[in-house]
Design a protein around this motif. Structure first.
Motif, mmCIF file in Angstrom:
data_model
loop_
_atom_site.group_PDB
_atom_site.id
_atom_site.type_symbol
_atom_site.label_atom_id
_atom_site.label_comp_id
_atom_site.label_asym_id
_atom_site.label_seq_id
_atom_site.Cartn_x
_atom_site.Cartn_y
_atom_site.Cartn_z
ATOM 1 N N CYS A 192 68.198 100.612 15.059
ATOM 2 C CA CYS A 192 67.512 100.387 13.780
ATOM 3 C C CYS A 192 68.067 99.170 13.050
ATOM 4 O O CYS A 192 67.313 98.422 12.411
ATOM 5 C CB CYS A 192 67.629 101.635 12.904
ATOM 6 N N TRP A 212 61.680 94.118 11.825
ATOM 7 C CA TRP A 212 60.773 95.179 12.284
ATOM 8 C C TRP A 212 61.047 96.437 11.454
ATOM 9 O O TRP A 212 61.864 97.286 11.829
ATOM 10 C CB TRP A 212 61.004 95.479 13.763
ATOM 11 N N THR A 213 60.383 96.568 10.327
ATOM 12 C CA THR A 213 60.592 97.711 9.444
ATOM 13 C C THR A 213 59.289 98.482 9.263
ATOM 14 O O THR A 213 58.218 98.034 9.670
ATOM 15 C CB THR A 213 61.107 97.244 8.071
ATOM 16 N N LEU A 236 64.728 102.051 8.417
ATOM 17 C CA LEU A 236 63.515 101.243 8.568
ATOM 18 C C LEU A 236 62.560 101.365 7.389
ATOM 19 O O LEU A 236 61.731 100.485 7.171
ATOM 20 C CB LEU A 236 62.787 101.638 9.866
ATOM 21 N N ASP A 237 62.652 102.445 6.624
ATOM 22 C CA ASP A 237 61.696 102.655 5.531
ATOM 23 C C ASP A 237 62.368 102.864 4.180
ATOM 24 O O ASP A 237 61.758 102.665 3.141
ATOM 25 C CB ASP A 237 60.815 103.872 5.857
ATOM 26 N N ARG A 238 63.615 103.321 4.218
ATOM 27 C CA ARG A 238 64.403 103.538 2.997
ATOM 28 C C ARG A 238 63.692 104.458 1.996
ATOM 29 O O ARG A 238 63.664 104.203 0.805
ATOM 30 C CB ARG A 238 64.765 102.194 2.362
ATOM 31 N N LEU A 248 66.040 95.959 11.995
ATOM 32 C CA LEU A 248 66.071 95.498 10.607
ATOM 33 C C LEU A 248 66.379 94.002 10.539
ATOM 34 O O LEU A 248 65.779 93.262 9.750
ATOM 35 C CB LEU A 248 67.123 96.299 9.829
#
Length: 763
Positions: A424, A432-433, A603-605, A428
C-alpha cells in the motif's frame, strides 16, 4: 548432500518400498480437503487454525490398518508419509484464504469464485515451489539445529504406528529405538480410534445442537443496572473447545481476557457515558441508549478491536525483524548452496532426490505469468513484481522460522501485515489511491500470505519425510497435488459459508428513499438462501462506497433505481436478524478485518481513527506489561462467547498436562519431550476429532440452509423448540444448555487422562 554424520532415517536410503501409490495420494488429498474445510470454518470464527499433519497421519494409519484387517494390504510407513504430506496443504491454504479474502466484502466488493480460487491455487503452489530448493540446506544440512517440532512429532506418530513390514526393513537404530520406547511405555497410541470417536461425537453434538435445535447454542447473561450492557456468554461448540485444548492454556486465557475487556469493560463503559446522549454518536446510527450490547460492539468496539489487532500485528513484525533478517540471510545462503547441490542430484540416493530446478523455475514462471494475466485479481506488473520479491522473502523466512519455533508460532499474520503495508505504501508513492486499487493490494497480500504459510507447511512435511526415510521428490509431487485439490474446493466452501449467513435487509429500514442511476449498473443478482423463497425477483447490483443517504455496502435496486435490499454479508456482517425474525450467527473473520483496515486506511484514509487509536494504545499498554498483544487483541475483536470455550479447552489441557507431568512414565522427559508427548496425546487427538466433526457439521448445515425442504424443516424445528423445548428456550434454557457441554468437556477430560480410549502399552 549426504545425511548428517551419525543420522540414520527409519527406512534406510538403500531400501525401496511402496511409497507414491494412488491410494496414499487419494487418501491424503481427501483428508486434506476435510481438514482444510474445517480449518477455513475455524479461521472465520476465531482467526485460528490448528496443524492438520498429525490428525491426517493418524487417520491414514487407522484407515489402512483397518483395511488390512478386512483382507487388504496394510500401508507402508512411506505410504502413510505421502498421505500426511498430501493432506497437510489444505490447512495452510485455508488459513491464507480466511485471513485475507473476506476483506473484499468489507472493502465493498463481491467474493467472486474465480478470484478466490486463483488466489488459493497461485499462492499455494508458489509457496511449495519456492521452498523446494531450500530443502537440502534447511532440512538436511541443519538437522539438529532446526528442530521443526510439528514435523518431528508427526514422524514420531508415523513410526509408532508403522506396519510390521516397515519395521522389518527399518534401520538398526530405529529397531533399537523401538525397543526402548516399548520399555518406557511411550509411542503407543490408539490414535485412530480416538480421532474417529472425537469426529463422531463432534458431528452428532453439533447436528443435535444446531440442526435439530436440541439446546441453546450460545447461553448468555446480559446484566442490568448498575452494570447495564455488561454481558457474558459461551458458544458451546465442540470445535472451539477442541481449539482451546490444542492451543493450550496461555494463549486461550489471553484471548479470553481480550473478550472480558470488550464485554465487561468497554461496552458497559460506552453505555454508561453514552446513555444520556440524545442523538446518535458517530459512527453509530442510533442513540446509545437504544443499543443492545452487540449493537454497541458493532458500532464502536469492533473499531477498537481492529486497531488493537493492527497494532499487535505490526508490533509482532518489528519484534520478529531480527529473526526475519537472520532467516533471510540464512535462507539466501541456503538457496545458493542448494543450486550447487542440484548439479550433482543425478547421482543422489533415493532420500536425497528433489524435483529439478528446471521444473521449479518453469513452474514459477508459469505461475507468475498466470498472476499477471488473471483479470479477477486486478493485477498489474508492479503487483506481480511485489509478489515475486515479497513471496520469495517470506517463503524463505517462513521455512526457516518454522524449523526454529514451529508452525504455531510462525508469524504469518505479521508477514501478511508487512506485505500489505509495503504494497500500500508503494501504491501510495506512485499515486494509486482509492478503491480502484483495493483488489490489487489485497491480491498481493493474499498470495504472499498463502505462499509463506504453505512454505512453512512444506518444510515441516519434508522434515517428517527426512526422519522416516521418504523420497523428497515424491513428497513434493504429493503436496502439489494436495494443494491444488484443496485450493479448488475451499473457494466454493468460502462462498457457501458467506451466503448461508447473508441477511437481506429491507432498504426502507436502513436507508429510506435511497435511489441511484441504474444506467451504469450492468450486473444483476437475485436473493439466495432462506429469503429467496419470499422474493424471486432479479435486481441490479449497486456497490455503494459512501455513507450519504445510507450505509455503504452492496444494494439490490429495481429498474427504477430504488434500493430494495441491503445485502449484509455472512462474513463480517452487522445484521443478525432476518425480516422473518430468524437469527443468524455471523462469521467474524477478525484478521480479515485487519487486512481491510490496513488497505482502506492507507489508500483511502476513511476510518474512525479516534476509536482505532484507542485499540492501538491498548495493544501498546499490553506490550509494555509483557503480554502478547495480538492474541489479546483478537479476543477484543471476537465476541466473548467465542473466547470462553477456548478458555475452557485450555484449562482442561493445563489440568491434563499437569497430571501427566507427575506420572512415572514421563518423569525422565525434559520440557521438549513432555511437549512432544503432549502434542500426540489422546487429548489432542480427540480435540482434533472434535474440531473436524463440529466444523464439518457446521459446513453441511450451512450448505443445506438454502436448499428448499431443509430450510423449511429448520424453520419448523425452530418454532417447535421455541415453544416446547426448555433446553432451547425458556427461563432455564441458558443453564440447561450447559449440561450437554459439560458432558462434552468431561469426555475430553477423561480421554486426556486416559481413563477411557486409553493407549495400550505392549509388554
Amino acid at each position: 548432500m549426504p545425511n548428517p554424520k551419525g543420522f540414520e532415517p527409519f527406512i534406510p536410503a538403500s531400501v525401496t518400498m511402496r511409497e507414491f501409490s494412488f491410494r496414499a495420494v487419494l487418501t491424503g488429498t481427501i483428508l486434506g480437503i476435510i481438514f482444510g474445510a474445517s480449518s477455513l470454518y475455524l479461521v472465520l470464527k476465531v482467526g485460528l487454525t490448528v496443524s492438520a499433519s498429525i490428525p491426517v497421519a493418524v487417520i491414514s494409519l487407522a484407515l489402512f490398518r483397518g483395511f488390512s484387517k478386512l483382507g487388504g494390504r496394510d500401508a507402508t510407513i512411506l505410504e502413510n508419509n505421502i498421505s500426511q504430506t498430501a493432506g497437510s496443504a489444505g490447512e495452510s491454504i485455508a488459513f491464507g484464504i480466511g485471513v485475507t479474502m473476506p476483506a473484499i466484502l468489507i472493502l465493498g466488493f463481491d467474493l467472486e469464485i474465480t478470484r478466490v480460487m486463483l488466489v488459493a491455487i497461485l499462492g499455494g503452489l508458489l509457496g511449495i515451489l519456492m521452498m523446494i530448493p531450500l530443502r537440502r540446506a534447511l532440512i538436511v544440512k541443519e538437522h539438529g539445529t532446526l528442530k521443526y517440532p510439528e514435523g518431528t512429532a508427526c514422524a514420531a506418530v508415523l513410526i509408532a504406528g508403522a506396519s510390521e513390514e516397515s519395521h522389518a526393513v527399518a534401520s538398526d537404530s530405529a529397531k533399537a529405538d523401538r525397543v526402548a520406547a516399548t520399555a518406557a511405555g511411550l509411542g503407543q497410541s490408539a490414535g485412530g480410534k480416538v480421532i474417529f470417536t472425537g469426529f463422531i461425537v463432534g458431528l452428532l453434538y453439533k447436528t443435535l445442537n444446531v440442526a435439530f435445535k436440541g439446546w441453546k447454542d450460545i447461553p448468555e447473561k446480559v446484566f442490568g443496572a448498575p452494570f447495564k450492557a455488561g454481558s457474558v456468554g459461551m458458544e458451546i461448540s465442540p470445535e472451539l473447545l477442541g481449539v482451546g485444548y490444542i492451543i493450550g492454556p496461555r494463549i486461550a486465557s489471553i484471548m479470553c481476557a481480550g473478550g472480558v475487556l470488550a464485554y465487561l469493560v468497554l461496552i458497559p463503559m460506552i453505555k454508561f457515558f453514552g446513555d444520556k446522549i440524545a442523538g446518535p454518536l458517530a459512527p453509530g446510527t442510533i442513540p446509545i441508549s437504544e443499543m443492545e450490547p452487540n449493537q454497541i460492539r458493532g458500532a464502536y468496539v469492533l473499531y477498537i478491536g481492529a486497531g488493537a489487532v493492527a497494532a499487535g500485528g505490526i508490533i509482532s513484525v518489528f519484534r520478529s525483524l531480527p529473526t526475519i533478517w537472520h532467516g533471510l540471510v540464512g535462507g539466501l545462503s541456503d538457496f545458493r548452496s542448494s543450486r550447487a547441490a542440484d548439479a550433482t542430484a543425478g547421482a543422489a540416493t533415493r532420500t536425497d532426490r528433489d524435483l529439478s530446478l528446471k521444473f521449479v523455475v518453469g513452474g514459477l514462471i508459469a505461475l507468475l505469468a498466470a498472476i499477471v494475466c488473471a483479470t479477477p485479481l486486478h493485477m498489474n506488473l508492479l503487483g506481480a513484481l511485489l509478489i515475486v520479491v515479497l513471496g520469495f522473502l517470506f517463503v524463505t523466512v517462513s521455512s526457516r522460522l518454522t524449523g526454529e519455533i514451529g508452525s504455531s508460532s510462525n508469524p504469518i499474520s505479521g508477514m501478511t501485515v508487512a506485505t500489505l503495508l509495503l504494497t500500500c505504501l508503494v501504491f501510495l508513492l506512485v499515486g494509486w489511491t482509492g478503491n480502484t486499487y483495493y483488489v490489487t493490494a489485497l491480491s498481493v497480500g493474499a498470495i504472499v500470505c498463502i505462499a509463506s504459510s504453505n512454505g512453512g507447511t512444506t518444510s515441516q512435511d519434508l522434515k517428517t519425510g527426512f526422519l522416516v526415510g521418504g523420497t523428497p521428490k515424491l513428497q513434493q509431487y504429493s503436496i502439489l497435488i494436495g494443494a491444488l485439490a484443496s485450493a479448488l474446493v475451499l473457494g466454493p466452501i468460502l462462498l457457501t459459508l458467506n451466503n448461508s449467513k447473508t441477511v437481506y435487509v429491507p432498504a426502507a429500514q436502513v436507508a429510506p428513499g435511497l435511489h441511484t442511476d441504474v444506467q451504469p449498473l450492468t450486473a444483476t443478482a437475485a436473493l439466495t438462501g432462506p429469503q429467496a423463497r419470499d422474493d424471486s425477483a432479479t435486481y441490479r447490483v449497486w456497490h455503494k462506497t459512501d455513507t450519504a443517504g445510507g450505509p455503504a455496502g452492496k444494494y439490490l435496486v429495481n429498474d427504477r433505481g430504488e434500493a430494495v435490499w441491503l445485502v449484509d454479508p455472512g462474513i463480517n456482517g452487522t445484521y443478525n436478524v432476518r425480516p422473518d425474525g430468524s437469527k443468524v450467527e455471523k462469521f467474524n473473520a477478525p484478521k480479515a478485518t485487519l487486512v481491510s483496515y490496513i488497505i482502506k486506511g492507507i489508500l483511502d484514509r476513511q476510518l474512525p481513527w479516534s476509536l482505532v487509536l484507542l485499540g492501538v494504545f491498548i495493544a501498546v499498554t499490553l506490550e509494555l506489561a509483557g503480554i502478547p498483544s495480538l492474541a489479546f487483541a483478537v479476543g477484543v475483536y471476537l465476541p466473548l462467547a467465542s473466547s470462553t470455550p477456548l478458555f475452557v479447552g485450555g484449562l482442561i489441557r493445563w489440568m491434563v498436562d499437569r497430571y501427566w507431568k507427575k506420572q512415572p512414565s514421563h518423569a525422565h522427559l525434559d520440557a521438549d519431550g513432555l511437549a512432544a508427548e503432549s502434542d500426540k496425546s489422546p487429548g489432542v487427538l480427540l480435540s482434533s476429532g472434535y474440531i473436524a466433526g463440529g466444523a464439518i457439521a457446521g459446513i453441511i448445515i450451512a450448505i443445506l440452509s438454502g436448499v428448499p425442504g431443509p430450510d423449511r424443516l429448520d424453520a419448523w424445528l425452530t418454532k417447535w423448540s421455541t415453544a416446547h423445548n426448555p433446553f432451547f428456550n425458556g427461563p432455564m434454557s441458558d443453564a440447561l444448555a450447559l449440561v450437554p457441554f459439560a458432558l462434552l468437556v468431561g469426555f475430553l477430560f477423561l480421554v486426556g487422562h486416559e481413563k477411557i480410549l486409553s493407549r495400550k502399552t505392549k509388554p
